[in-house]
Design an enzyme around this catalytic site. Structure first.
Site, mmCIF file in Angstrom:
data_model
loop_
_atom_site.group_PDB
_atom_site.id
_atom_site.type_symbol
_atom_site.label_atom_id
_atom_site.label_comp_id
_atom_site.label_asym_id
_atom_site.label_seq_id
_atom_site.Cartn_x
_atom_site.Cartn_y
_atom_site.Cartn_z
ATOM 1 N N ASN A 92 0.819 -1.213 0.000
ATOM 2 C CA ASN A 92 0.000 0.000 0.000
ATOM 3 C C ASN A 92 0.856 1.268 0.000
ATOM 4 O O ASN A 92 0.410 2.304 -0.489
ATOM 5 C CB ASN A 92 -0.918 -0.047 1.240
ATOM 6 N N SER A 144 -4.443 2.512 -8.274
ATOM 7 C CA SER A 144 -5.201 3.766 -8.332
ATOM 8 C C SER A 144 -6.045 3.732 -9.602
ATOM 9 O O SER A 144 -5.681 3.041 -10.565
ATOM 10 C CB SER A 144 -4.223 4.939 -8.399
ATOM 11 N N TYR A 157 3.069 9.809 -11.571
ATOM 12 C CA TYR A 157 2.231 8.950 -10.721
ATOM 13 C C TYR A 157 1.507 7.913 -11.587
ATOM 14 O O TYR A 157 1.472 6.721 -11.246
ATOM 15 C CB TYR A 157 1.240 9.835 -9.961
ATOM 16 N N LYS A 161 1.598 3.731 -11.383
ATOM 17 C CA LYS A 161 0.410 2.917 -11.107
ATOM 18 C C LYS A 161 0.014 2.065 -12.320
ATOM 19 O O LYS A 161 -0.519 0.966 -12.159
ATOM 20 C CB LYS A 161 -0.749 3.814 -10.641
HETATM 21 N N1 LIG Z 1 -5.180 9.295 -1.231
HETATM 22 C C1 LIG Z 1 -5.609 9.107 -2.461
HETATM 23 O O1 LIG Z 1 -6.358 9.956 -3.020
HETATM 24 C C2 LIG Z 1 -5.240 7.858 -3.213
HETATM 25 C C3 LIG Z 1 -5.946 7.569 -4.401
HETATM 26 C C4 LIG Z 1 -5.621 6.419 -5.114
HETATM 27 C C5 LIG Z 1 -4.612 5.582 -4.651
HETATM 28 N N2 LIG Z 1 -3.949 5.882 -3.505
HETATM 29 C C6 LIG Z 1 -2.866 4.992 -3.090
HETATM 30 O O2 LIG Z 1 -3.123 4.504 -1.792
HETATM 31 C C7 LIG Z 1 -1.886 4.208 -1.136
HETATM 32 C C8 LIG Z 1 -1.909 4.787 0.275
HETATM 33 O O3 LIG Z 1 -2.036 6.189 0.184
HETATM 34 P P1 LIG Z 1 -2.714 7.096 1.330
HETATM 35 O O4 LIG Z 1 -3.755 7.905 0.667
HETATM 36 O O5 LIG Z 1 -3.042 6.290 2.491
HETATM 37 O O6 LIG Z 1 -1.470 8.075 1.617
HETATM 38 P P2 LIG Z 1 -0.676 8.450 2.974
HETATM 39 O O7 LIG Z 1 -1.638 8.750 4.070
HETATM 40 O O8 LIG Z 1 0.286 9.507 2.571
HETATM 41 O O9 LIG Z 1 0.091 7.097 3.322
HETATM 42 C C9 LIG Z 1 1.222 6.678 2.600
HETATM 43 C C10 LIG Z 1 1.966 5.635 3.420
HETATM 44 O O10 LIG Z 1 3.105 5.186 2.667
HETATM 45 C C11 LIG Z 1 4.253 5.194 3.519
HETATM 46 N N3 LIG Z 1 5.480 5.404 2.736
HETATM 47 C C12 LIG Z 1 5.713 6.343 1.787
HETATM 48 N N4 LIG Z 1 6.974 6.238 1.334
HETATM 49 C C13 LIG Z 1 7.549 5.222 2.018
HETATM 50 C C14 LIG Z 1 8.846 4.636 2.013
HETATM 51 N N5 LIG Z 1 9.835 5.078 1.195
HETATM 52 N N6 LIG Z 1 9.110 3.607 2.857
HETATM 53 C C15 LIG Z 1 8.143 3.158 3.716
HETATM 54 N N7 LIG Z 1 6.885 3.661 3.744
HETATM 55 C C16 LIG Z 1 6.602 4.682 2.915
HETATM 56 C C17 LIG Z 1 3.985 6.353 4.487
HETATM 57 O O11 LIG Z 1 4.680 6.150 5.708
HETATM 58 P P3 LIG Z 1 5.987 6.938 6.220
HETATM 59 O O12 LIG Z 1 5.907 8.339 5.683
HETATM 60 O O13 LIG Z 1 5.870 6.854 7.710
HETATM 61 O O14 LIG Z 1 7.122 6.161 5.676
HETATM 62 C C18 LIG Z 1 2.493 6.195 4.736
HETATM 63 O O15 LIG Z 1 2.269 5.259 5.760
HETATM 64 C C19 LIG Z 1 -0.789 4.753 -2.036
HETATM 65 O O16 LIG Z 1 -0.203 3.700 -2.761
HETATM 66 C C20 LIG Z 1 -1.526 5.699 -2.974
HETATM 67 O O17 LIG Z 1 -0.889 5.807 -4.230
HETATM 68 C C21 LIG Z 1 -4.247 7.003 -2.764
#
Ligand SMILES: NC(=O)c1ccc[n+]([C@@H]2O[C@H](COP(=O)([O-])OP(=O)(O)OC[C@H]3O[C@@H](n4cnc5c(N)ncnc54)[C@H](OP(=O)(O)O)[C@@H]3O)[C@@H](O)[C@H]2O)c1
Length: 266
Positions: A92, A144, A157, A161
């Site tokens: 994730n 996504s 991005y 994806k």
């Molecule tokens: N939010 C949206 O609108 C959306 C839409 C479609 C898809 N998604 C996908 O859903 C997933 C989760 O996103 P979210 O919305 O929950 O975002 P988020 O709240 O920013 O969470 C992202 C997570 O990824 C971790 N992360 C990022 N870089 C990392 C690294 N180098 N090593 C280890 N951990 C890492 C972060 O933890 P740390 O910073 O503590 O490392 C955090 O726990 C992503 O893959 C995103 O592309 C999100």
């Protein structure tokens, strides 16, 4: 294959916030055992404390998922605590990048690909032997809708994806004979910290699904062993239009984007 999510051992990446945090919390509430991964240790620690009284358990490891030595630590942990057997891996963790390609740089695109694509692929490689030992094993990649339909201003991005989508589809076919499910979940805009940590073009997002809803839907897809689940009606419509009238959709998005760019420049 259908599976019950209870008493299973799951590795969840990006569990310090947003969707990953909810996935970990909901799995533990259902009585599963989760190894939660992310860089921010204090966030993982807080989550573990909050889930102290839940029926399942949460352990955590903090580190950067783009680093291979962290993958080795994860593997060692699963060997030591779960006897080398894992029932589920949810990839994730991810970051966003917003802005025109012409104004971006090599570092940004590599950073996005490293975490959104290569980290997931390499963690699957590392944990595949353990998943093969698991009970009703499953790999779930959080993609996504932008891994199905492209959007201007998000080329890096989208690339990450789309890559994850193609990889997931191919891997699913390869692992089918081993009864190892591979699920792709494709959320639309979700309220989380995601928009605060995009590489450039950060802007807070107040629209979209909640991270808890996305996690619930993702776990349903895992329970049912679905191939893919596209979340939100808007997301499903976008993907459908991209499949049946790609030219029309592309013209509509381009003209919306051009109007947007003019408005932003005013
Ligand atoms: N939010 C949206 O609108 C959306 C839409 C479609 C898809 N998604 C996908 O859903 C997933 C989760 O996103 P979210 O919305 O929950 O975002 P988020 O709240 O920013 O969470 C992202 C997570 O990824 C971790 N992360 C990022 N870089 C990392 C690294 N180098 N090593 C280890 N951990 C890492 C972060 O933890 P740390 O910073 O503590 O490392 C955090 O726990 C992503 O893959 C995103 O592309 C999100």
């Amino acid at each position: 294959m259908r599976r019950t999510l209870a008493n299973k051992r799951f590795v969840v990446t990006g569990a310090s916030s947003g969707i990953g945090r909810e996935l970990a919390a909901q799995l533990v509430a259902k009585g599963n055992h989760v190894l939660a991964l992310a860089r921010r240790e204090e966030r993982l620690q807080q989550l573990a404390q909050q889930l102290n009284d839940a029926s399942g358990t949460l352990a955590y490891l903090s580190g950067d998922l783009t680093a291979s030595d962290f993958h080795n630590r994860i593997l060692e942990w699963t060997n030591q605590h779960w006897q080398g057997s894992v029932d589920g891996l949810i990839n994730n963790a991810g970051i966003g990048s917003i802005g025109r390609f012409a104004e971006s740089n090599q570092t940004a695109v590599r950073q996005v690909m490293e975490i959104n694509f290569f980290a997931a692929v390499e963690l699957i490689r590392a944990l595949l032997p353990a998943l093969r030992q698991g009970q009703q094993p499953v790999i779930c990649n959080i993609g996504s809708v932008l891994g199905h339909a492209a959007m201007p201003g998000k080329s890096e991005y989208c690339a990450s994806k789309f890559a994850l989508h193609g990889f997931t589809d191919a891997l699913r076919m390869e692992l089918q004979a081993e009864q190892l499910d591979v699920v792709l979940v494709s959320p639309s805009t979700t309220r989380s910290e995601f928009f605060e940590s995009v590489i450039h073009g950060a802007h807070p997002q107040t629209r979209g699904m909640s991270a808890a809803q996305v996690a619930r839907q993702s776990l349903k897809a895992i329970e049912r062993g679905q191939r893919e689940r596209i979340l939100s009606s808007g997301g499903r419509l976008l993907v459908l239009l991209d499949r049946i009238v790609p030219g029309l959709l592309s013209r509509a998005i381009t003209s919306w984007y051009q109007r947007q760019t003019v408005k932003d420049g005013e």
